[in-house]
Design an enzyme around this catalytic site. Sequence first.
Site, short mmCIF file in Angstrom:
data_model
loop_
_atom_site.label_atom_id
_atom_site.label_comp_id
_atom_site.label_asym_id
_atom_site.label_seq_id
_atom_site.Cartn_x
_atom_site.Cartn_y
_atom_site.Cartn_z
CG ASN A 129 5.91 21.16 50.41
OD1 ASN A 129 5.24 22.10 49.99
ND2 ASN A 129 6.21 21.00 51.68
NE ARG A 134 11.34 13.09 45.33
CZ ARG A 134 11.21 13.43 46.62
NH1 ARG A 134 10.23 14.24 46.99
NH2 ARG A 134 12.06 12.99 47.51
NE ARG A 186 6.78 14.50 50.65
CZ ARG A 186 8.00 14.89 50.29
NH1 ARG A 186 9.04 14.13 50.62
NH2 ARG A 186 8.20 16.01 49.64
CE LYS A 233 -3.60 19.12 47.54
NZ LYS A 233 -2.35 18.46 47.14
N PRO A 250 -10.69 19.97 47.61
CG PRO A 250 -9.68 17.97 47.09
CD PRO A 250 -10.90 18.77 46.80
CG ASP A 252 -3.87 22.40 44.30
OD1 ASP A 252 -4.69 23.17 43.75
OD2 ASP A 252 -3.36 21.43 43.72
CG HIS A 254 -2.76 23.57 39.85
ND1 HIS A 254 -2.38 24.04 38.62
CD2 HIS A 254 -1.82 22.66 40.21
CE1 HIS A 254 -1.27 23.44 38.25
NE2 HIS A 254 -0.92 22.60 39.19
CG PHE A 302 -7.00 20.09 39.80
CD1 PHE A 302 -6.13 20.87 40.53
CD2 PHE A 302 -6.58 18.81 39.43
CE1 PHE A 302 -4.87 20.41 40.89
CE2 PHE A 302 -5.33 18.33 39.79
CZ PHE A 302 -4.47 19.14 40.52
#
Length: 339
Positions: A129, A134, A186, A233, A250, A252, A254, A302
């Site tokens: 997330n 970040r 996390r 993922k 992977p 996601d 997108h 991607f």
Amino acid sequence: MLKLQSASLLWKDLHISPHELRLNTLRCGQSFRWKQLNENWVSVLNGKLVVLKETPTTILYGYDQVLNPGAVTDIRDYFQLDRVSLRDCYQRWSKIDPNFAKKSANFQGIRMLRQDPWENLISFICSSNNNISRISQMVNKMCVRFGKKAAILDDTEFYEFPTLDEITAGDNKVESILRELGFGYRAKYIANTCAKIKADHPDLKEKWLHTLREMPYHEAKSSLMTLQGVGPKVADCVCLMSLDQTESIPVDTHVWQIALRDYGFSSKKKGKTLDSKLYLQVGDHFRTLFGEYSGWAHSVLFTADLKSFEMVNESKKRKVVVVEKKQEIIVASKRAKSE
């Protein structure tokens, strides 16, 4: 510790075709420790400062008498330059898939990195997330807090990625420290992952991850998913980006949207969230379509879908227009003087 200025660096031509590598590869969310200083890309590989610069025809490596060309071997391994001919892959994928041919035209030289599995794993536990900016900030905070300072270039400090022992040294309360650094939930995942690897593999520790390169894809992925914070993922990202598992896909949001928009996935599924069944279906579709190195092909698609790349490409186009207009003005001025 090295202290350097980029103006004093010498440059070695790595003789890499634009079809084989463009440094835009470093901005597509595989690694989070490369920094752009002016026109240079800078990071630390295997404890060594690496400075790269792109030209229209090749990639250059910056060095001096201390920062010597010996890192070239690490660079070639990191970008897998001697393992995969990207130009051949692009040609094969373009013949297979018209959508790939169309999308890849403006995204040449996007390669999969061969990262250190430990750094790759911890970085992608941070990705839950989250966005690239970040994640990069969080990984940098971890390096500053736990890692060794490797060098200073143009007054910017660069650190090694911390080892498992450095993160868990002494009375380090890993979770509380990471929460103070802004890692949120996390922090617990990373702390528990560190503890599990240390307990289960006391001799190899994080080097245990290197053994997963020798396993079949599904076994490597399953082993990763025993770690807290590692779902399908994240496991696929680590498999693809550091464990030589080239068929790893992977998936996601997108990639899910790409599958819906460009690859004929049923419109009835649009309202559905990306559950485990759909995750496997999308991955299997790309594996069947592209075959060998399907994870590499998926990564190009991607990358082409990332808005950050649209912004970069538009910026480059604007610069070209500005240069062309300046040249037109100069030519017009010369003509006027001659008349």
